[in-house]
Design an enzyme around this catalytic site. Structure first.
Site, PDB file in Angstrom:
ATOM      1  N   LYS A 119       0.821  -0.647   0.456  1.00  0.00           N
ATOM      2  CA  LYS A 119      -0.039   0.177   0.436  1.00  0.00           C
ATOM      3  C   LYS A 119       0.689   1.066   0.417  1.00  0.00           C
ATOM      4  O   LYS A 119       1.828   1.198   0.684  1.00  0.00           O
ATOM      5  CB  LYS A 119      -0.699   0.017   1.254  1.00  0.00           C
ATOM      6  CG  LYS A 119      -1.754   0.860   1.271  1.00  0.00           C
ATOM      7  CD  LYS A 119      -3.013   1.035   2.758  1.00  0.00           C
ATOM      8  CE  LYS A 119      -3.615   1.836   2.586  1.00  0.00           C
ATOM      9  NZ  LYS A 119      -5.057   1.317   3.606  1.00  0.00           N
ATOM     10  N   SER A 199      -9.248   1.724   2.654  1.00  0.00           N
ATOM     11  CA  SER A 199      -8.574   2.654   2.146  1.00  0.00           C
ATOM     12  C   SER A 199      -7.709   1.804   1.602  1.00  0.00           C
ATOM     13  O   SER A 199      -6.513   1.766   0.750  1.00  0.00           O
ATOM     14  CB  SER A 199      -7.985   3.581   3.157  1.00  0.00           C
ATOM     15  OG  SER A 199      -7.270   2.438   4.295  1.00  0.00           O
ATOM     16  N   SER A 223      -9.854  -1.033   7.675  1.00  0.00           N
ATOM     17  CA  SER A 223      -9.151  -1.286   5.995  1.00  0.00           C
ATOM     18  C   SER A 223      -8.474  -1.602   5.696  1.00  0.00           C
ATOM     19  O   SER A 223      -7.942  -1.817   4.282  1.00  0.00           O
ATOM     20  CB  SER A 223      -8.419   0.742   5.972  1.00  0.00           C
ATOM     21  OG  SER A 223      -8.714   1.979   6.026  1.00  0.00           O
TER      22      SER A 223
END
Length: 537
Positions: A119, A199, A223
């Site tokens: 990420k 997210s 997330s």
């Protein structure tokens, strides 16, 4: 809509295994490696790929090149998932070095030569770490995050970075999951007009679409679990302190953690084994009951549901009838596999919500300011970031504003009574008086609920249409949770979430693996353009 079909896209592995003028190292591949089947990347597991590399029919170089070609065919073109925000320019060099080690008889472990996507809020040299913001689009950290160092030590190849909800979805209450100023809007590979959720949206969509073997997401509250569930993945949100947060752009030091996002429980266990370990720079590591890392692979027990006691939190259901129907099938599968399943109550459910919100708003500003100060970034504080977004509103705020930033900026110091009370209330009500009380009341091994409802249509004008989820108690308590695919609703995946007490990851992996082996519910994405909206009444 035109795009490269899944089976055809995977054939890029064949060309990647042939002599390739793009990299001299490719000419050193064995003849056996050039005959790798076209289906090799689709749903390939860590174990599958390790067997091929051990047998000499695959190299890490070939594997990395194939994923890079697949990213070009499916993510950058084709259905244009927009999940990968940056590729590691050194990925093939890293693969070559690891191939050399294997040839010399050195294999670091299950992740040796395995490509991993991170990420884009995790420091990884030489790539940008931006949290999706144009304000940090030129921020190149000089050092790897602690977890990235552990991945490299385990032999993983860092393939690239994934898009995310900007600032890990802590900028506006009207945001669209998977949108960032730097990366644009990520799509859900199952149904392209649906939200990728949470997210860690880019990691979820990328791993679901087989753009890498495994991926890393981060979670503060949902997330990892949310994007994993709507992308038909396994996601593990560990106990806070199990994985170092060093080098991760923060929201909350109370609740932030990184975790695996994979297509199988076995892959998640392998990834968690590599990530587990204390870090003196992260105070949460001091809460670990043992300093010794755990071999989570040894907890892959297909018979683990026999004699287990599982509690269904029905107050975390009722948001979407179609999802509830799949959950009932999952409950039946748990029973068929030998578990005793009872209804359970989290006595304090929902009572910590306002307090948790206060904690995140208080902790965001000092945490972010500390990260920015340590890394010589172009933006030096939350106040400067707010000003940057105002000055670049056309590109940074075309769809939603930054009210959470402004509310956090207005908060005082962490020695304020309001903060201390909110922090203690959240942990107590969600943990000892919440999850722990529910487990103890009926001597349960874990609690379960639907991880999420089905993914909603992407709506940049109005933001996410979030209606309910089951992961919240574990996030607020700082306890572990694990989601596993349990079925689909009109082509949209839904997952079941297992929640336990602090440091119960081994038991959750046992239960989740047994459920996975009993159901085999995951199906690869078909990149559908749209589907009829599931019934939410």
């Amino acid at each position: 809509m035109r795009y490269l079909p899944l089976a055809l896209a995977v054939t890029v592995l064949l060309s990647a295994c042939q002599p390739d003028t793009r990299s001299p190292a490719t000419s050193n591949m064995t003849t056996a490696a050039s005959t790798l089947p076209a289906s090799a990347l689709e749903e390939a597991t860590v174990l599958d790929l390790q067997r091929k590399m051990s047998a000499g029919t695959l190299t890490s170089h070939a594997l990395v090149q194939a994923y890079l070609d697949r990213i070009a065919a499916i993510d950058s073109a084709g259905p244009h998932l927009n999940a990968v925000i940056e590729r590691n320019p050194d990925a093939l060099k890293e693969a070559d070095r690891l191939d050399g080690e294997r040839k010399a008889g050195k294999v670091r472990g299950p992740l040796h030569g395995i490509p991993v996507l991170l990420k884009d809020n995790i420091d990884a040299f030489p790539m940008v770490n931006s949290a999706g913001s144009l304000a940090l689009a030129n921020h190149h950290p000089k050092n790897d995050a602690y977890l990235v160092r552990k991945l490299r030590a385990a032999g993983a190849v860092i393939l690239g970075k994934t898009n995310l909800s900007e600032w890990a979805n802590f900028r506006s209450t009207h945001s669209s999951s998977g949108w960032s100023g730097r990366g644009g809007q990520t799509k859900n590979p199952y149904v392209l007009d649906r939200s990728p959720c949470g997210s860690s949206a880019g990691t979820g969509s990328a791993i679901a679409a087989n753009l890498a073997t495994v991926g890393i997401g981060t979670e503060t509250d949902g997330s990892i679990i949310c994007p994993a569930a709507v992308a038909g993945l396994v996601g593990i949100k560990p106990t806070v302190g199990l994985i170092s947060r060093d080098g991760i752009i923060p929201i909350s030091f109370s609740q932030d953690t990184a975790g695996p996002m994979t297509r199988s429980v076995a892959d998640a266990a392998a990834l968690l084994t590599a990530l587990d370990g204390p870090d003196t720079s992260d105070a949460a590591s001091n809460e670990r009951p043992t300093r010794a890392p755990i071999d989570y692979i040894s907890h892959l027990n297909a018979e683990a549901l026999k004699g287990a006691r599982i509690g269904v939190v029905r107050k975390l259901m009722g948001f979407e009838p179609a999802t509830d129907a799949v959950m009932e099938q999952a409950i039946a599968a748990l029973k068929a596999a030998g578990a005793t399943v009872v209804d359970a109550q989290i006595p304090t459910l929902g009572q910590w919500d306002d307090a948790e919100s206060e904690v995140l708003k208080y902790e965001f500003k000092p945490g972010l300011n500390t990260y920015l100060a340590r890394n010589a970034t172009p933006i030096h504080s939350l106040a400067e970031l707010i000003a940057y977004n105002q000055q670049h509103a056309n590109t940074e705020m075309p769809h939603f504003a930054q009210e959470l930033f402004e509310q956090s900026q207005a908060k005082g110091a962490l020695n304020e009574t309001a903060y201390i009370n909110a922090r203690d209330k959240t942990r107590r009500l969600a943990g000892p008086e919440g999850i722990d009380a529910a487990l103890k009341a009926q001597q349960l091994d874990a609690l379960v609920a639907p991880a999420m409802t089905t993914a909603w249509p992407i709506d940049l004008a109005h933001g996410d249409k979030f209606i309910g989820a089951g992961y919240g108690p574990a996030a607020a308590a700082r306890y572990p949770s694990l989601t596993v695919p349990m079925g689909q609703v009109q082509g949209l995946p839904v997952g079941i979430v297992f929640m336990g007490t602090a440091w119960s990851e081994p038991r959750l992996i046992e239960l989740g693996y047994a459920f996975e082996q009993a159901t085999h519910a995951r199906k690869p994405p078909q990149f559908l353009p749209t589907v009829v909206q599931p019934d939410r009444n």
